[in-house]
Motif scaffolding. Structure first.
Motif, mmCIF file in Angstrom:
data_model
loop_
_atom_site.group_PDB
_atom_site.id
_atom_site.type_symbol
_atom_site.label_atom_id
_atom_site.label_comp_id
_atom_site.label_asym_id
_atom_site.label_seq_id
_atom_site.Cartn_x
_atom_site.Cartn_y
_atom_site.Cartn_z
ATOM 1 N N GLU A 117 11.983 26.914 66.497
ATOM 2 C CA GLU A 117 12.328 25.981 67.574
ATOM 3 C C GLU A 117 12.071 26.624 68.936
ATOM 4 O O GLU A 117 12.048 27.849 69.070
ATOM 5 N N THR A 118 11.871 25.767 69.913
ATOM 6 C CA THR A 118 11.654 26.251 71.271
ATOM 7 C C THR A 118 12.802 25.786 72.159
ATOM 8 O O THR A 118 13.098 24.592 72.222
ATOM 9 N N LEU A 119 13.436 26.763 72.790
ATOM 10 C CA LEU A 119 14.537 26.477 73.722
ATOM 11 C C LEU A 119 14.020 26.691 75.133
ATOM 12 O O LEU A 119 13.474 27.751 75.444
ATOM 13 N N ALA A 120 14.219 25.690 75.978
ATOM 14 C CA ALA A 120 13.852 25.851 77.387
ATOM 15 C C ALA A 120 15.016 26.476 78.134
ATOM 16 O O ALA A 120 16.160 26.096 77.923
ATOM 17 N N GLN A 147 5.434 28.334 67.278
ATOM 18 C CA GLN A 147 6.661 27.690 66.802
ATOM 19 C C GLN A 147 6.437 27.146 65.386
ATOM 20 O O GLN A 147 7.272 27.329 64.500
ATOM 21 N N ALA A 148 5.287 26.528 65.161
ATOM 22 C CA ALA A 148 5.005 25.964 63.838
ATOM 23 C C ALA A 148 4.926 27.054 62.763
ATOM 24 O O ALA A 148 5.230 26.815 61.599
ATOM 25 N N ARG A 149 4.536 28.257 63.175
ATOM 26 C CA ARG A 149 4.474 29.370 62.202
ATOM 27 C C ARG A 149 5.848 29.994 61.988
ATOM 28 O O ARG A 149 5.995 30.927 61.215
ATOM 29 N N GLY A 150 6.860 29.519 62.739
ATOM 30 C CA GLY A 150 8.227 29.971 62.479
ATOM 31 C C GLY A 150 8.842 30.838 63.558
ATOM 32 O O GLY A 150 9.976 31.284 63.415
ATOM 33 N N SER A 151 8.116 31.094 64.642
ATOM 34 C CA SER A 151 8.727 31.876 65.724
ATOM 35 C C SER A 151 9.805 31.042 66.415
ATOM 36 O O SER A 151 9.633 29.838 66.615
ATOM 37 N N CYS A 191 9.793 21.526 73.919
ATOM 38 C CA CYS A 191 11.099 22.090 73.535
ATOM 39 C C CYS A 191 11.957 21.098 72.772
ATOM 40 O O CYS A 191 11.966 19.904 73.075
ATOM 41 N N GLN A 192 12.671 21.616 71.789
ATOM 42 C CA GLN A 192 13.631 20.786 71.072
ATOM 43 C C GLN A 192 14.973 20.802 71.806
ATOM 44 O O GLN A 192 15.716 19.845 71.788
ATOM 45 N N ARG A 193 15.284 21.941 72.423
ATOM 46 C CA ARG A 193 16.570 22.057 73.127
ATOM 47 C C ARG A 193 16.334 22.676 74.492
ATOM 48 O O ARG A 193 15.317 23.318 74.731
ATOM 49 N N ALA A 194 17.323 22.515 75.353
ATOM 50 C CA ALA A 194 17.208 23.093 76.696
ATOM 51 C C ALA A 194 18.567 23.572 77.175
ATOM 52 O O ALA A 194 19.608 23.084 76.735
ATOM 53 N N LEU A 195 18.498 24.550 78.045
ATOM 54 C CA LEU A 195 19.700 25.057 78.716
ATOM 55 C C LEU A 195 19.355 25.106 80.201
ATOM 56 O O LEU A 195 18.386 25.758 80.586
ATOM 57 N N VAL A 196 20.110 24.379 80.995
ATOM 58 C CA VAL A 196 19.843 24.374 82.435
ATOM 59 C C VAL A 196 20.923 25.204 83.130
ATOM 60 O O VAL A 196 22.109 24.898 83.028
ATOM 61 N N GLY A 217 21.776 21.583 75.155
ATOM 62 C CA GLY A 217 21.759 20.757 73.951
ATOM 63 C C GLY A 217 20.344 20.338 73.624
ATOM 64 O O GLY A 217 19.388 20.845 74.222
ATOM 65 N N THR A 218 20.228 19.423 72.660
ATOM 66 C CA THR A 218 18.896 18.899 72.384
ATOM 67 C C THR A 218 18.470 18.065 73.588
ATOM 68 O O THR A 218 19.318 17.623 74.382
ATOM 69 N N ILE A 219 17.182 17.838 73.700
ATOM 70 C CA ILE A 219 16.686 17.059 74.844
ATOM 71 C C ILE A 219 17.337 15.666 74.807
ATOM 72 O O ILE A 219 17.770 15.146 75.840
#
Ligand SMILES: Nc1ncnc2c1ncn2[C@@H]1O[C@H](COP(=O)(O)OP(=O)(O)OP(=O)(O)O)[C@@H](O)[C@H]1O
Length: 287
Positions: A19-22, A167-171, A187-192, A202-204
């Motif tokens: 997953e990608t977190l912003a 991300q697709a490879r699992g990072s 991104c699936q989730r973000a933190l501002v 949370g999630t977008i």
């Protein structure tokens, strides 16, 4: 003499594999400091930052790819040599490191720069080389501090594609960015962050639900007027933008439109953009 300053306060977040977190926030809000604490270049006064259960150390450092905010590789060295060297440091054997480097350079349009010295590259080319080093050995955690800063639209897209592939490879990916559309796309989730405090996390979809405002786009050849379930924010020809009244579900609004005789050709609940949410989180009210 200036006293101590609290840069990050009571921050807690996790990033899962794949997953990608912003990590977003205005200049000086503490994003880079957060990454530095995670990667051991700064020590927090309290709290822990763990990577796969352990603090950052030489043992797990090879499985972390980091693109720092400040770009800088050995400028007098040649591109392929530098990439191969770092690939080897990250645990690839020398032949594999060189092969991965060549294939990456070709992929990002730098195939003809293998023998060039780094100080002969443009800023964006240098950045692509540095990203290549960060992702070479398919890291468990990829930490990218403003990776698309200064890139042209084509290279920006290329870089975003590379992040999606990692991300697709699992990072697990932590992406520091000022571009809200990158958050929506990658991104699936973000933190501002605001002044070192998480203002949204949370999630977008969760962030949009919590901080966004609902709008519905409706196309109708019949005139739509205010009702008990919605107000009309704007009209352009047969396209209306409706604001639901508090708590009115979409289906009630649609039913009311139909019941009052509107022939509805389009009914589209709209998401609030992250750009709008970001500005809202930084407005006086949010303070
Ligand atoms: N080495 C340092 N010594 C003292 N203060 C620092 C240091 N590095 C950063 N700061 C301060 O910490 C705060 C957060 O800085 P940080 O670099 O983490 O922000 P950022 O969110 O990454 O900003 P930007 O978007 O501009 O890169 C700022 O007020 C900055 O002045």
């Amino acid at each position: 003499m200036v006293g101590p300053k609290r840069i990050i306060d009571n921050l807690s977040f996790a990033v899962d594999a794949g997953e990608t977190l912003a990590l977003a926030g205005s200049n000086g809000s503490g994003k880079t400091t957060t990454l530095r604490c995670l990667l051991g270049t700064m020590r927090p006064t309290s709290g822990r930052a763990l990577i796969a259960g352990s603090p950052f150390s030489p043992r797990n450092s090879t499985r972390v790819g980091y693109l720092p905010e400040e770009r800088g590789l050995y400028r007098k060295e040649r591109v392929l040599d530098v990439m191969s060297y770092f690939g080897h440091l990250k645990g690839l054997d020398r032949v594999r490191a060189r092969k991965e480097a060549v294939s990456y350079l070709e992929r990002v349009g730098l195939g003809d720069k293998q023998r060039s010295r780094l100080d002969k590259l443009s800023g964006g080319q240098h950045q692509k080389v540095q990203l290549g080093i960060a992702i070479m050995n398919e890291p468990h955690l990829l930490v990218l501090d403003e990776p698309t800063k200064g890139l042209d639209p084509i290279n920006r897209q290329l870089l975003m594609d590379l992040v999606v592939e990692c991300q697709a490879r699992g990072s697990g990916v932590i992406l520091v960015t000022h571009h809200m559309e990158e958050i929506e796309r990658l991104c699936q989730r973000a933190l501002v962050l605001r002044d070192g405090v998480a203002k949204a996390h949370g999630t977008i979809a969760e962030i949009q639900a919590a901080f966004g405002s609902r709008r519905i786009l409706v196309r109708s050849a019949d005139v739509i007027s205010e009702s008990t379930t919605f107000s009309v924010e704007s009209r352009q020809g047969d396209l209306y933008r409706l604001i639901p009244r508090s708590g009115a579900p979409d289906r009630d609004i649609l039913s009311e439109l139909v019941a009052t005789g509107s022939r509805v050709a389009r009914f589209e609940p709209q998401k609030t953009s992250m750009q709008e949410i970001f500005v809202r989180l930084y407005s006086e009210d949010a303070a």
